[in-house]
Motif scaffolding. Structure first.
Motif, mmCIF file in Angstrom:
data_model
loop_
_atom_site.group_PDB
_atom_site.id
_atom_site.type_symbol
_atom_site.label_atom_id
_atom_site.label_comp_id
_atom_site.label_asym_id
_atom_site.label_seq_id
_atom_site.Cartn_x
_atom_site.Cartn_y
_atom_site.Cartn_z
ATOM 1 N N HIS A 89 19.620 -11.339 50.860
ATOM 2 C CA HIS A 89 20.098 -12.411 51.738
ATOM 3 C C HIS A 89 20.032 -13.728 50.968
ATOM 4 C CE1 HIS A 89 19.799 -9.538 55.035
ATOM 5 N NE2 HIS A 89 18.573 -9.260 54.608
ATOM 6 N N PRO A 90 21.011 -14.041 50.115
ATOM 7 C CA PRO A 90 20.972 -15.240 49.282
ATOM 8 C C PRO A 90 20.925 -16.510 50.116
ATOM 9 C CG PRO A 90 22.722 -13.738 48.581
ATOM 10 C CD PRO A 90 22.230 -13.245 49.905
ATOM 11 N N THR A 91 20.163 -17.490 49.617
ATOM 12 C CA THR A 91 20.081 -18.812 50.240
ATOM 13 C C THR A 91 20.180 -19.863 49.148
ATOM 14 O OG1 THR A 91 17.672 -18.886 50.053
ATOM 15 C CG2 THR A 91 18.577 -17.923 52.054
ATOM 16 N N ASN A 92 20.279 -21.130 49.556
ATOM 17 C CA ASN A 92 20.406 -22.222 48.600
ATOM 18 C C ASN A 92 19.127 -22.429 47.788
ATOM 19 O OD1 ASN A 92 23.008 -22.735 49.456
ATOM 20 N ND2 ASN A 92 22.346 -24.173 51.048
ATOM 21 N N GLY A 93 17.990 -21.956 48.311
ATOM 22 C CA GLY A 93 16.724 -22.195 47.616
ATOM 23 C C GLY A 93 16.309 -21.085 46.684
ATOM 24 N N THR A 94 17.215 -20.140 46.421
ATOM 25 C CA THR A 94 16.853 -19.005 45.577
ATOM 26 C C THR A 94 16.496 -19.441 44.165
ATOM 27 O OG1 THR A 94 18.278 -17.541 46.857
ATOM 28 C CG2 THR A 94 17.640 -16.800 44.652
ATOM 29 N N ASN A 95 17.266 -20.350 43.565
ATOM 30 C CA ASN A 95 17.006 -20.803 42.199
ATOM 31 C C ASN A 95 15.653 -21.481 42.084
ATOM 32 O OD1 ASN A 95 19.480 -19.854 41.294
ATOM 33 N ND2 ASN A 95 20.534 -21.800 41.709
ATOM 34 N N ASP A 96 15.293 -22.286 43.086
ATOM 35 C CA ASP A 96 13.984 -22.950 43.060
ATOM 36 C C ASP A 96 12.851 -21.933 43.120
ATOM 37 O OD1 ASP A 96 15.194 -25.408 42.925
ATOM 38 O OD2 ASP A 96 15.143 -25.730 45.099
ATOM 39 N N LYS A 97 13.042 -20.896 43.940
ATOM 40 C CA LYS A 97 12.007 -19.879 44.064
ATOM 41 C C LYS A 97 11.876 -19.066 42.778
ATOM 42 C CE LYS A 97 12.446 -19.480 49.079
ATOM 43 N NZ LYS A 97 12.845 -18.619 50.212
ATOM 44 N N GLN A 98 13.011 -18.805 42.114
ATOM 45 C CA GLN A 98 12.951 -18.094 40.843
ATOM 46 C C GLN A 98 12.282 -18.944 39.774
ATOM 47 O OE1 GLN A 98 16.986 -16.964 40.023
ATOM 48 N NE2 GLN A 98 16.901 -15.140 41.343
ATOM 49 N N LYS A 99 12.545 -20.239 39.799
ATOM 50 C CA LYS A 99 11.906 -21.152 38.848
ATOM 51 C C LYS A 99 10.396 -21.182 39.075
ATOM 52 C CE LYS A 99 11.787 -26.007 37.465
ATOM 53 N NZ LYS A 99 12.348 -27.364 37.724
ATOM 54 N N GLU A 100 9.993 -21.249 40.335
ATOM 55 C CA GLU A 100 8.566 -21.253 40.651
ATOM 56 C C GLU A 100 7.914 -19.943 40.215
ATOM 57 O OE1 GLU A 100 4.848 -22.290 41.979
ATOM 58 O OE2 GLU A 100 6.620 -23.519 41.597
ATOM 59 N N ARG A 101 8.629 -18.847 40.380
ATOM 60 C CA ARG A 101 8.096 -17.555 39.956
ATOM 61 C C ARG A 101 7.894 -17.523 38.446
ATOM 62 N NH1 ARG A 101 9.870 -12.631 38.170
ATOM 63 N NH2 ARG A 101 8.675 -10.824 38.894
ATOM 64 N N ARG A 102 8.831 -18.110 37.677
ATOM 65 C CA ARG A 102 8.689 -18.154 36.226
ATOM 66 C C ARG A 102 7.492 -19.005 35.817
ATOM 67 N NH1 ARG A 102 14.401 -18.530 36.226
ATOM 68 N NH2 ARG A 102 14.260 -20.790 35.989
ATOM 69 N N VAL A 103 7.269 -20.093 36.528
ATOM 70 C CA VAL A 103 6.122 -20.948 36.231
ATOM 71 C C VAL A 103 4.821 -20.186 36.473
ATOM 72 C CG1 VAL A 103 4.873 -23.039 36.915
ATOM 73 C CG2 VAL A 103 7.353 -23.094 36.688
ATOM 74 N N ILE A 104 4.758 -19.484 37.615
ATOM 75 C CA ILE A 104 3.556 -18.693 37.929
ATOM 76 C C ILE A 104 3.326 -17.622 36.868
ATOM 77 C CG2 ILE A 104 2.537 -17.094 39.588
ATOM 78 C CD1 ILE A 104 3.930 -18.606 41.802
ATOM 79 N N LYS A 105 4.398 -16.982 36.430
ATOM 80 C CA LYS A 105 4.263 -15.944 35.417
ATOM 81 C C LYS A 105 3.800 -16.524 34.085
ATOM 82 C CE LYS A 105 6.614 -11.809 33.745
ATOM 83 N NZ LYS A 105 7.855 -10.997 33.796
ATOM 84 N N THR A 106 4.288 -17.728 33.740
ATOM 85 C CA THR A 106 3.846 -18.402 32.518
ATOM 86 C C THR A 106 2.357 -18.704 32.567
ATOM 87 O OG1 THR A 106 6.027 -19.425 32.223
ATOM 88 C CG2 THR A 106 4.184 -20.422 31.041
ATOM 89 N N VAL A 107 1.903 -19.263 33.687
ATOM 90 C CA VAL A 107 0.483 -19.570 33.851
ATOM 91 C C VAL A 107 -0.344 -18.297 33.827
ATOM 92 C CG1 VAL A 107 -1.225 -20.583 35.400
ATOM 93 C CG2 VAL A 107 0.998 -21.685 35.116
ATOM 94 N N PHE A 108 0.190 -17.245 34.426
ATOM 95 C CA PHE A 108 -0.506 -15.954 34.428
ATOM 96 C C PHE A 108 -0.702 -15.442 33.000
ATOM 97 C CE2 PHE A 108 -0.404 -11.290 34.646
ATOM 98 C CZ PHE A 108 -1.475 -11.066 35.495
ATOM 99 N N LEU A 109 0.330 -15.566 32.160
ATOM 100 C CA LEU A 109 0.220 -15.130 30.767
ATOM 101 C C LEU A 109 -0.767 -15.992 29.987
ATOM 102 C CD1 LEU A 109 3.958 -14.336 29.883
ATOM 103 C CD2 LEU A 109 2.084 -12.721 30.238
ATOM 104 N N LEU A 110 -0.780 -17.309 30.268
ATOM 105 C CA LEU A 110 -1.747 -18.201 29.616
ATOM 106 C C LEU A 110 -3.173 -17.789 29.969
ATOM 107 C CD1 LEU A 110 -0.086 -21.717 30.142
ATOM 108 C CD2 LEU A 110 -0.300 -20.476 27.979
ATOM 109 N N ALA A 111 -3.385 -17.486 31.243
ATOM 110 C CA ALA A 111 -4.721 -17.100 31.692
ATOM 111 C C ALA A 111 -5.144 -15.759 31.096
ATOM 112 C CB ALA A 111 -4.753 -17.035 33.221
ATOM 113 N N ILE A 112 -4.231 -14.786 31.073
ATOM 114 C CA ILE A 112 -4.549 -13.466 30.523
ATOM 115 C C ILE A 112 -4.862 -13.573 29.029
ATOM 116 C CG2 ILE A 112 -3.545 -11.236 29.916
ATOM 117 C CD1 ILE A 112 -4.506 -11.365 32.762
ATOM 118 N N THR A 113 -4.090 -14.401 28.313
ATOM 119 C CA THR A 113 -4.340 -14.597 26.881
ATOM 120 C C THR A 113 -5.712 -15.190 26.650
ATOM 121 O OG1 THR A 113 -1.977 -14.928 26.478
ATOM 122 C CG2 THR A 113 -3.490 -15.681 24.772
#
Length: 359
Positions: free
Chosen positions: A265-289
């Motif tokens: 169900h695409p919405t206008n905020g999908t890109n923002d949510k994907q960007k936020e997910r990438r940020v969380i994943k980046t921080v997750f990798l920093l923490a795991i490292t």
């Protein structure tokens, strides 16, 4: 934790410089006479391992200096419209300082350097200019990593209120506090181990060397710093990052579910949510490292509590020194990998970084 530097000095004092014409028989005799170290590792194997780890340490340190400079330049160009960019920049600054100071300490640790006609004593100077400052920046890096992970946890748990919870002002204040408690206390070592010009009979000249203060205050401050950096800050940062990493893992799973729903169900905020997910994943990798690279250091701190002979003054001295050097190498590696995480996870960061090399 100060065993790395002190052991180097003690090793040279007891057994002579390994680069000199000293036979293994003489070394083993000195070991038996001191009755302090059992030759579990031969002198040749021990020296080979230490030399390899030292030069590997210098190589990783050089890589960390270059990579963190690139991170600093890239985020300076990206700007600080987002608070996470401020945290990334300060993390790179702390890692850069750590890499420079640790590399300097490693250069002083090289046995060959002790034979050169330098106007200072490398082994003693590295204690106040290498070991303790690097501890300060290392723990600063650890708590900045924990702060970044905590910030992303708040974004996951309170997405509607994060703009008021995490502001630029609060981020700057938090980082200043981290530096005050992480790096500033390490400078106390200059008060009890000042550097002075003294006459060296072996070099027949005046050199700069560490001259310990001859008061009980020296032992109090030294033990307090070792306990503060080796136990309190190290394990509290480790626990904080572990907790935040668990929450980030839950957040990533939650974001993955939201992403699947948005694809249906695409919405206008999908890109923002994907960007936020990438940020969380980046921080997750920093923490795991950080966690992966901190485990060897935690092990070298905990093992002596259960096995007293795993100490630089007892039977497993050579193995202990090799383990400490390996743990320091992993710590140095943690300060050198952030660039590759940012390049892998951030397309905007990648474009901006590559643009630094293109006119």
């Amino acid at each position: 934790m100060n065993a790395i530097v002190l052991t180097n000095t003690e090793y040279v004092q007891r057994f002579g410089n390994p680069t000199a014409q000293t036979t293994s028989v003489t070394m083993e005799r000195a070991i038996r006479e001191n009755n302090a170290i059992r030759p579990i590792l031969s002198a040749e194997v021990h020296l080979a391992l230490i030399t390899f780890l030292t030069y590997a340490y210098l190589f990783v340190g050089a890589m960390g200096i270059v990579s963190n400079i690139l991170v600093i330049l890239t985020y300076s160009k990206l700007g600080f419209s987002e608070t996470i960019n401020i945290s990334y920049l300060v993390l790179a600054i702390s890692d850069l300082c750590s890499s420079v100071i640790r590399s300097w300490g490693a250069i002083c640790f090289v046995f060959v350097l002790t034979e050169t006609n330098l106007p200072f004593d490398p082994s003693s100077v590295s204690v106040t200019t290498g070991f303790y400052p690097s501890q300060g920046f290392e723990k600063t890096t650890a708590f900045i990593t924990a702060f970044i992970a905590l910030e992303r946890c708040l974004c996951v748990q309170f997405p509607l209120h994060v703009k008021t919870i995490v502001t630029k002002r609060k981020t700057v204040i938090s980082i200043v506090i981290i530096f005050l408690f992480g790096f500033l206390p390490s400078n106390l070592i200059h008060m009890v181990y000042p550097l002075k010009w003294v006459f060296s009979p072996s070099k027949n000249r005046t050199i700069l060397a560490m001259v310990p203060m001859q008061t009980p205050l020296r032992y109090i401050i030294q033990r307090a710093l070792l306990a503060y950096y080796g136990t309190v800050l190290h394990f509290s940062a480790l626990i904080a990052v572990w907790i935040c990493t668990i929450f980030l893992a839950v957040g990533l799973k939650k974001k993955a579910g939201i992403r699947k729903e948005n694809l249906m169900h695409p919405t206008n905020g999908t890109n923002d949510k994907q960007k936020e997910r990438r940020v969380i994943k980046t921080v997750f990798l920093l923490a795991i490292t950080y966690l992966a690279c901190s485990i060897p250091t935690a092990a070298t701190l905990l093992v002596p509590q259960f096995e007293p002979e795993f100490s630089t003054s007892r039977g497993l001295a050579r193995i202990s020194l090799v383990c400490h050097m390996f743990s320091l190498l992993m710590t140095q590696l943690n300060s050198s990998t952030n660039l590759f995480i940012f390049l892998h996870m951030g397309s905007k960061f990648r474009r901006t970084c590559f643009a630094l090399f293109i006119k």
